[in-house]
Design an enzyme around this catalytic site. Structure first.
Site, PDB file in Angstrom:
ATOM      1  CG  MET A  36      -1.913   1.014   1.261  1.00  0.00           C
ATOM      2  SD  MET A  36      -3.135   1.110  -0.462  1.00  0.00           S
ATOM      3  CE  MET A  36      -3.699  -0.421  -0.031  1.00  0.00           C
ATOM      4  CG  HIS A  59      -0.986  -1.998  -4.724  1.00  0.00           C
ATOM      5  ND1 HIS A  59      -1.057  -1.353  -3.665  1.00  0.00           N
ATOM      6  CD2 HIS A  59      -1.301  -3.315  -4.120  1.00  0.00           C
ATOM      7  CE1 HIS A  59      -1.609  -2.050  -2.472  1.00  0.00           C
ATOM      8  NE2 HIS A  59      -1.884  -3.389  -2.944  1.00  0.00           N
TER       9      HIS A  59
END
Length: 270
Positions: A48, A55
């Site tokens: 995150m 990601h």
């Protein structure tokens, strides 16, 4: 005498979406819809703070995820696979981001205090511009209206942990000295973004990704539960070494006062 000129906030888990559930739950759904492949919410949380394409790539590179992917598809995850998951993620996130637009408690009051000190308010995010544009009207309606905001794909240079979104904020806000700027974030890449820009960094321990609690869970938690969550988050930030670690944005005014005292005595960010 030097004083804080600007504070640059992350969004999810920092000023909005207590526990940072909007992106993480959508990552789980995007993997499932794109490839009928399951990742856990815990796995979705690990990278995150990065841009969303990066990601997805980072989740796929987690050893346990990579092993399950190889077992299910008999090949490693490819760029084409990441693109499919990202293309699945984007419309889901755009459609649902407003459902997670409730401000974290005390955000409005802190913004008001900052503005009363003539401190400019910036923001940057791992969300792409299309998602950010869907979220901003709801944030404004709820009381968060920064002077400038940068999305992860607004710039042609790299996203977090590179410093460019912070530096772009500083340029647009007219901040003339990096040591008078503060970056507030709930993720290690976001703290490293601030460190690489040379600004003060403040990590949030309990409202964001590392603790992963809902607002209701946070409000109902006893002291032992909060201490355990705080310890987990502190360990997650240990390598990024933020200048300050606080529970939530409610504690930020005290930090700003301390930074102003340090600036008055000639100190710089670590």
């Amino acid at each position: 005498m030097k004083q804080v000129q600007a504070v640059i906030f992350d969004l999810a888990g920092t000023v909005v979406d207590f526990g940072s559930f909007a992106p993480t739950t959508i990552f789980v759904e995007a993997f499932r819809r794109g490839f009928d492949f399951d990742i856990s919410l815990t796995e979705a949380r690990v990278p995150m703070g990065l841009g969303k394409w990066d990601h997805i790539k980072a989740v796929g590179e987690l050893p346990e995820v990579a092993a399950r992917w190889l077992a299910q598809f008999n090949r490693p995850m490819t760029v084409a696979d990441i693109n499919i998951i990202y293309d699945t993620f984007m419309p889901l996130q755009i459609a649902k981001v407003e459902d997670h637009a409730e401000l974290i408690p005390h955000t409005e009051q802190v913004m008001s205090q900052l503005r009363s000190q003539n401190i400019k308010i910036g923001a940057c995010t791992g969300y792409p511009r299309a998602v950010l544009n869907a979220l901003l009207p709801a944030l404004k309606d709820n009381g968060f209206n920064p002077d400038y905001v940068v999305a992860t794909d607004d710039l042609i240079v790299g996203g977090r942990p590179a410093p460019y979104m912070v530096l772009k904020n500083m340029i647009e806000l007219g901040v003339d000295d990096v040591k008078t700027c503060v970056k507030v974030d709930d993720s290690a890449p976001g703290i490293m973004e601030g460190k690489n820009a040379g600004v003060w960094t403040v990590a949030l321990l309990l409202s964001g990704n590392e603790a992963g609690m809902t607002l209701a869970e946070y409000q109902a938690a006893d002291l032992a539960t909060l201490a355990q969550a705080r310890d987990i988050a502190q360990k997650a930030f240990s390598h990024s070494k933020p200048d300050y670690m606080i529970d939530t944005i409610a504690d930020l005014p005290t930090v700003i006062r301390e930074i102003n005292e340090k600036l008055a005595s000639g100190e710089r960010p670590s």
